[in-house]
Design an enzyme around this catalytic site. Structure first.
Site: not given
Ligand SMILES: Cc1ncc(COP(=O)(O)O)c(C=O)c1O
Length: 360
Positions: A99, A166, A190
């Site tokens: 991510w 994040d 989550k």
């Molecule tokens: C740490 C993290 N950042 C970003 C995301 C992406 O999130 P989204 O699918 O809501 O865009 C996730 C998805 O699991 C994640 O775990």
């Protein structure tokens, strides 16, 4: 069912019941939450309670604003640099997982990126502790919990530049000094509710510094001015987030969430470490309290274990498609009894297979 999904994931039973009631008849008004206007006082109360619960749980003052936006955390990978980083400027990023890497890719569209810490050399199986951030960087971005790889930062990096995090997969799981952050974002699916809404907490003084024209819907300042009602917000997802935040507060707040996470994670990792058939994937000191990743070296046995999980009502144990292996996610609403159940199955499985694996 024992729900180890990595997201969307387990929610408190009472939140699910309240959300279901709200779909039939919201607060006894004779209409569904899905049928009321987002500018009504009915929804206004939901939004303002959600906002003040975030501030209360995070212990934040007036310098931070709370927004509920569309687009998930992925949109923030782009919206953050669009609002905070000019083309000629540099932002510092930590590359400690899939991510974070995605966030880096998007930031490069808006300015320069200095990757100040990377764990790529060892498949992101650890958190880099010693690194420095140039004082000229506009901000430092990191992912507090690496959902896919199973590592978590158990400290806040020291820096004088604004911190951007994040927190999608460990938000509201532990008390932190949230006032140290310039911007925090997290998809709700989550620890905070249903998919479809993104929490953004931003310190107002870091905004308005870039020269570029920002599209109206992408400019945080417009959302602040409109109180998260610039356009139609994801009404139902905001409602579920508010109910989940209420639940967190009622259960004892972030200190209690942390106590439960430690209890679950201790039980799980102690079991994992005692059974050689299962191999942990990340270094001990950086293990995530939310997502435990591990593997079974023999792919046939791994498949068999996953089948047995399914037969025993345990879902979500397969690792992320990009890394494979196994993953047990233990978010706020996961009962300890679910961890006890999977640990029991792992012990039985080990007893049946340890001799086979040892020989191999
Ligand atoms: C740490 C993290 N950042 C970003 C995301 C992406 O999130 P989204 O699918 O809501 O865009 C996730 C998805 O699991 C994640 O775990």
């Amino acid at each position: 069912m024992h729900n180890f999904n990595s997201g969307p994931s387990v929610l408190p039973q009472e939140v699910l019941k309240q959300a279901a009631e709200g779909i039939h008849d919201f607060n006894g008004i004779g209409l569904s939450i899905l049928e009321i206007g987002h500018r009504t006082a009915w929804f206004g109360d939901v939004l303002s309670e959600a906002r003040s619960l975030v501030k209360e749980l995070m212990n934040l003052g007036d310098e931070h604003e709370v927004l509920f936006l569309h687009g998930g955390a992925t949109t923030q990978f782009m919206q953050v640099p669009m609002n905070l980083l000019d083309n000629s400027e540099t932002a510092a990023y930590c590359d400690n997982g899939i991510w974070g890497s995605k966030a880096i890719k998007e930031a490069k569209l808006f300015g320069n990126v200095d990757v100040v810490a990377s764990s790529k050399d060892k498949n992101h199986s650890y958190i880099v502790k010693n690194f420095s951030v140039p004082s000229t960087a506009r901000y430092l971005h990191y992912t507090t919990n690496n959902t896919v790889e199973g590592t978590e930062w158990h400290f806040i990096p020291e820096t004088n530049v604004p911190l951007v995090a994040d927190m999608s997969s460990d938000i509201f799981s532990r008390p932190m000094n949230f006032s140290r952050f310039g911007l925090i974002y997290a998809g709700a699916q989550k620890n905070m509710g249903a998919a479809g809404v993104n929490l953004v907490v931003v310190r107002k003084d870091i905004l308005g510094k870039v020269k570029r024209a920002i599209p109206t819907i992408m400019d945080y300042r417009n959302h602040i001015e409109a109180g998260s009602l610039l356009n139609t917000p994801p009404v139902f997802a905001v409602y579920v987030a508010m109910l989940t935040l209420r639940w967190i507060k009622k259960e004892g707040g972030l200190a209690e969430m942390e106590r439960r996470s430690i209890e679950r994670a201790k039980l799980f990792y102690n079991t994992l470490d005692s059974l050689p058939v299962f191999k942990p994937l990340v270094v001990k000191e950086d293990r995530s309290l939310m997502n435990a990743t591990f593997t079974i070296e023999d792919p046939e046995l791994e498949k068999e274990f996953l089948d047995e999980c399914r037969q025993n009502g345990m879902v979500g144990v397969k690792g992320h498609r990009s890394v494979g292996g196994l993953r047990v996610s233990m978010y706020n609403a996961l009962p300890l009894s679910s961890v006890e159940a999977i640990c029991g199955l792992m012990k039985e499985f080990h007893a049946r297979h340890s001799t086979v694996t040892m020989k191999a």
